[in-house]
Motif scaffolding. Structure first.
Motif, PDB file in Angstrom:
ATOM      1  N   GLY A  68     -10.634 -16.678  -3.523  1.00 49.47           N
ATOM      2  CA  GLY A  68     -11.304 -15.640  -4.294  1.00 49.47           C
ATOM      3  C   GLY A  68     -12.582 -15.205  -3.594  1.00 49.47           C
ATOM      4  N   ASP A  69     -13.495 -14.647  -4.359  1.00 51.82           N
ATOM      5  CA  ASP A  69     -14.770 -14.234  -3.793  1.00 51.82           C
ATOM      6  C   ASP A  69     -15.896 -14.756  -4.678  1.00 51.82           C
ATOM      7  OD1 ASP A  69     -14.906 -12.521  -6.021  1.00 51.82           O
ATOM      8  OD2 ASP A  69     -14.181 -10.810  -4.880  1.00 51.82           O
ATOM      9  N   SER A  70     -17.122 -14.380  -4.378  1.00 48.00           N
ATOM     10  CA  SER A  70     -18.256 -14.937  -5.125  1.00 48.00           C
ATOM     11  C   SER A  70     -18.218 -14.542  -6.602  1.00 48.00           C
ATOM     12  CB  SER A  70     -19.569 -14.494  -4.489  1.00 48.00           C
ATOM     13  OG  SER A  70     -19.669 -13.081  -4.495  1.00 48.00           O
ATOM     14  N   ARG A  71     -17.640 -13.378  -6.888  1.00 47.18           N
ATOM     15  CA  ARG A  71     -17.553 -12.942  -8.284  1.00 47.18           C
ATOM     16  C   ARG A  71     -16.449 -13.661  -9.047  1.00 47.18           C
ATOM     17  NH1 ARG A  71     -16.693  -6.780  -9.323  1.00 47.18           N
ATOM     18  NH2 ARG A  71     -15.785  -7.250 -11.309  1.00 47.18           N
ATOM     19  N   TYR A  72     -15.331 -13.920  -8.362  1.00 44.92           N
ATOM     20  CA  TYR A  72     -14.179 -14.568  -8.988  1.00 44.92           C
ATOM     21  C   TYR A  72     -13.678 -15.704  -8.105  1.00 44.92           C
ATOM     22  CZ  TYR A  72     -14.078 -10.453 -11.956  1.00 44.92           C
ATOM     23  OH  TYR A  72     -14.417  -9.453 -12.834  1.00 44.92           O
ATOM     24  N   PRO A  73     -14.432 -16.793  -8.026  1.00 42.28           N
ATOM     25  CA  PRO A  73     -13.966 -17.897  -7.185  1.00 42.28           C
ATOM     26  C   PRO A  73     -12.696 -18.517  -7.757  1.00 42.28           C
ATOM     27  CG  PRO A  73     -15.883 -18.562  -8.459  1.00 42.28           C
ATOM     28  CD  PRO A  73     -15.697 -17.095  -8.695  1.00 42.28           C
ATOM     29  N   GLU A  74     -11.864 -19.015  -6.869  1.00 44.65           N
ATOM     30  CA  GLU A  74     -10.616 -19.700  -7.235  1.00 44.65           C
ATOM     31  C   GLU A  74      -9.625 -18.800  -7.963  1.00 44.65           C
ATOM     32  OE1 GLU A  74     -10.214 -22.496  -5.789  1.00 44.65           O
ATOM     33  OE2 GLU A  74     -12.287 -23.030  -5.393  1.00 44.65           O
ATOM     34  N   HIS A  75      -9.616 -17.524  -7.695  1.00 48.43           N
ATOM     35  CA  HIS A  75      -8.685 -16.585  -8.331  1.00 48.43           C
ATOM     36  C   HIS A  75      -7.629 -16.112  -7.334  1.00 48.43           C
ATOM     37  CE1 HIS A  75     -11.497 -16.587 -11.620  1.00 48.43           C
ATOM     38  NE2 HIS A  75     -10.780 -15.695 -12.279  1.00 48.43           N
ATOM     39  N   GLY A  76      -7.024 -17.035  -6.611  1.00 44.85           N
ATOM     40  CA  GLY A  76      -6.089 -16.669  -5.553  1.00 44.85           C
ATOM     41  C   GLY A  76      -4.892 -15.890  -6.020  1.00 44.85           C
ATOM     42  N   LEU A  77      -4.266 -16.331  -7.102  1.00 43.61           N
ATOM     43  CA  LEU A  77      -3.061 -15.671  -7.584  1.00 43.61           C
ATOM     44  C   LEU A  77      -3.366 -14.271  -8.099  1.00 43.61           C
ATOM     45  CD1 LEU A  77      -0.055 -16.069  -7.901  1.00 43.61           C
ATOM     46  CD2 LEU A  77      -0.470 -17.176 -10.087  1.00 43.61           C
ATOM     47  N   SER A  78      -4.382 -14.141  -8.919  1.00 43.72           N
ATOM     48  CA  SER A  78      -4.685 -12.810  -9.452  1.00 43.72           C
ATOM     49  C   SER A  78      -5.202 -11.883  -8.358  1.00 43.72           C
ATOM     50  CB  SER A  78      -5.672 -12.877 -10.614  1.00 43.72           C
ATOM     51  OG  SER A  78      -6.931 -13.331 -10.202  1.00 43.72           O
ATOM     52  N   ARG A  79      -5.951 -12.416  -7.408  1.00 41.99           N
ATOM     53  CA  ARG A  79      -6.454 -11.569  -6.317  1.00 41.99           C
ATOM     54  C   ARG A  79      -5.297 -10.996  -5.512  1.00 41.99           C
ATOM     55  NH1 ARG A  79     -11.271 -12.786  -2.042  1.00 41.99           N
ATOM     56  NH2 ARG A  79     -10.989 -10.879  -0.877  1.00 41.99           N
ATOM     57  N   ARG A  80      -4.315 -11.806  -5.208  1.00 38.15           N
ATOM     58  CA  ARG A  80      -3.156 -11.340  -4.441  1.00 38.15           C
ATOM     59  C   ARG A  80      -2.352 -10.305  -5.236  1.00 38.15           C
ATOM     60  NH1 ARG A  80      -0.955  -9.952   0.248  1.00 38.15           N
ATOM     61  NH2 ARG A  80       1.259 -10.359   0.295  1.00 38.15           N
ATOM     62  N   VAL A  81      -2.077 -10.598  -6.489  1.00 37.72           N
ATOM     63  CA  VAL A  81      -1.287  -9.679  -7.307  1.00 37.72           C
ATOM     64  C   VAL A  81      -2.029  -8.362  -7.506  1.00 37.72           C
ATOM     65  CG1 VAL A  81      -0.342  -9.312  -9.637  1.00 37.72           C
ATOM     66  CG2 VAL A  81       0.114 -11.451  -8.412  1.00 37.72           C
ATOM     67  N   MET A  82      -3.327  -8.435  -7.759  1.00 37.87           N
ATOM     68  CA  MET A  82      -4.094  -7.204  -7.985  1.00 37.87           C
ATOM     69  C   MET A  82      -4.209  -6.363  -6.712  1.00 37.87           C
ATOM     70  SD  MET A  82      -4.611  -7.146 -11.170  1.00 37.87           S
ATOM     71  CE  MET A  82      -5.770  -5.805 -11.368  1.00 37.87           C
ATOM     72  N   SER A  83      -4.132  -6.966  -5.531  1.00 32.98           N
ATOM     73  CA  SER A  83      -4.234  -6.174  -4.307  1.00 32.98           C
ATOM     74  C   SER A  83      -2.870  -5.741  -3.771  1.00 32.98           C
ATOM     75  CB  SER A  83      -4.993  -6.947  -3.230  1.00 32.98           C
ATOM     76  OG  SER A  83      -4.251  -8.066  -2.810  1.00 32.98           O
ATOM     77  N   HIS A  84      -1.837  -6.504  -4.038  1.00 31.21           N
ATOM     78  CA  HIS A  84      -0.537  -6.270  -3.411  1.00 31.21           C
ATOM     79  C   HIS A  84       0.510  -5.694  -4.365  1.00 31.21           C
ATOM     80  CE1 HIS A  84       2.691  -6.981  -0.528  1.00 31.21           C
ATOM     81  NE2 HIS A  84       3.330  -7.739  -1.388  1.00 31.21           N
ATOM     82  N   VAL A  85       0.397  -5.980  -5.652  1.00 34.52           N
ATOM     83  CA  VAL A  85       1.498  -5.699  -6.570  1.00 34.52           C
ATOM     84  C   VAL A  85       1.176  -4.639  -7.611  1.00 34.52           C
ATOM     85  CG1 VAL A  85       3.050  -6.748  -8.271  1.00 34.52           C
ATOM     86  CG2 VAL A  85       2.365  -8.045  -6.256  1.00 34.52           C
ATOM     87  N   VAL A  86      -0.008  -4.671  -8.183  1.00 39.41           N
ATOM     88  CA  VAL A  86      -0.319  -3.759  -9.289  1.00 39.41           C
ATOM     89  C   VAL A  86      -1.553  -2.918  -8.978  1.00 39.41           C
ATOM     90  CG1 VAL A  86       0.714  -5.273 -11.029  1.00 39.41           C
ATOM     91  CG2 VAL A  86      -1.727  -5.453 -10.540  1.00 39.41           C
ATOM     92  N   ARG A  87      -1.704  -1.870  -9.752  1.00 39.07           N
ATOM     93  CA  ARG A  87      -2.896  -1.034  -9.665  1.00 39.07           C
ATOM     94  C   ARG A  87      -3.405  -0.788 -11.070  1.00 39.07           C
ATOM     95  NH1 ARG A  87      -2.129   4.478 -10.695  1.00 39.07           N
ATOM     96  NH2 ARG A  87       0.033   5.020 -11.045  1.00 39.07           N
ATOM     97  N   ARG A  88      -4.682  -0.537 -11.173  1.00 40.06           N
ATOM     98  CA  ARG A  88      -5.306  -0.283 -12.473  1.00 40.06           C
ATOM     99  C   ARG A  88      -4.889   1.088 -12.984  1.00 40.06           C
ATOM    100  NH1 ARG A  88      -8.219  -4.296 -13.816  1.00 40.06           N
ATOM    101  NH2 ARG A  88      -9.415  -5.481 -12.332  1.00 40.06           N
ATOM    102  N   VAL A  89      -4.708   1.153 -14.298  1.00 41.21           N
ATOM    103  CA  VAL A  89      -4.363   2.407 -14.963  1.00 41.21           C
ATOM    104  C   VAL A  89      -5.426   2.668 -16.015  1.00 41.21           C
ATOM    105  CG1 VAL A  89      -2.668   3.599 -16.388  1.00 41.21           C
ATOM    106  CG2 VAL A  89      -1.909   2.017 -14.617  1.00 41.21           C
ATOM    107  N   ARG A  90      -6.093   3.758 -15.930  1.00 38.93           N
ATOM    108  CA  ARG A  90      -7.163   4.065 -16.879  1.00 38.93           C
ATOM    109  C   ARG A  90      -6.698   5.028 -17.972  1.00 38.93           C
ATOM    110  NH1 ARG A  90     -10.713   0.586 -15.318  1.00 38.93           N
ATOM    111  NH2 ARG A  90     -11.418   0.613 -13.178  1.00 38.93           N
TER     112      ARG A  90
END
Length: 148
Positions: free
Chosen positions: A67-89
């Motif tokens: 993860g990063d300093s804002r979300y440490p230890e968020h490996g699974l969500s970081r990968r999914v949020m960058s590779h699989v899904v996109r935000r919908v507003r």
């Protein structure tokens, strides 16, 4: 005939029987389908995710970064949020949706399994094992003899 979900759980059981000693404690289990609202399953862990199309496993991936300093230890969500899904507003019912490349393959479900942070290195081994056992069609890069 076994469903993909039962094949996935059976193969995961075989992996854990080989690589999860009782001293590790309770074995991780697969989540139910994420409805794309709120936090994804095991968002604070490293782990493995499966993308399904009409119940059939199409892709198996992992996320184990620190993860990063804002979300440490968020490996699974970081990968999914960058590779699989996109935000919908625009849609108030959904916070994210599958990226176009996954929609093009009719991906409609995501399930995940998370590991305790000190054991998340096993996610990479589980991913590789499951790809070998299940042979998802969209995991071509890891198929033996496949040049891409």
């Amino acid at each position: 005939m076994k469903t993909d979900r039962s094949r996935l759980e059976e193969a995961t059981g075989v992996f854990f029987s080989r690589h999860w000693p009782s001293s590790f404690g309770e074995k991780p289990t697969w989540s139910s389908c994420w409805d794309m609202n709120g936090s994804m399953p095991f968002c604070t862990k490293g782990g493995v995710y499966c993308l399904l199309s009409k119940g059939a496993i199409s892709y198996i991936g992992s996320g184990v970064s620190r993860g990063d300093s804002r979300y440490p230890e968020h490996g699974l969500s970081r990968r999914v949020m960058s590779h699989v899904v996109r935000r919908v507003r625009k849609d108030p019912k959904r916070t994210v949706e599958f990226k176009q490349k996954w929609q093009d393959h009719a991906i409609d479900e995501l399930i995940a399994i998370g590991f305790p942070n000190e054991l998340n290195y096993l996610a990479l081994a589980l991913e590789d094992f499951l790809i070998g056992q299940i042979d998802p069609p969209l995991n071509q890069k890891k198929r033996p003899g496949c040049i891409k």
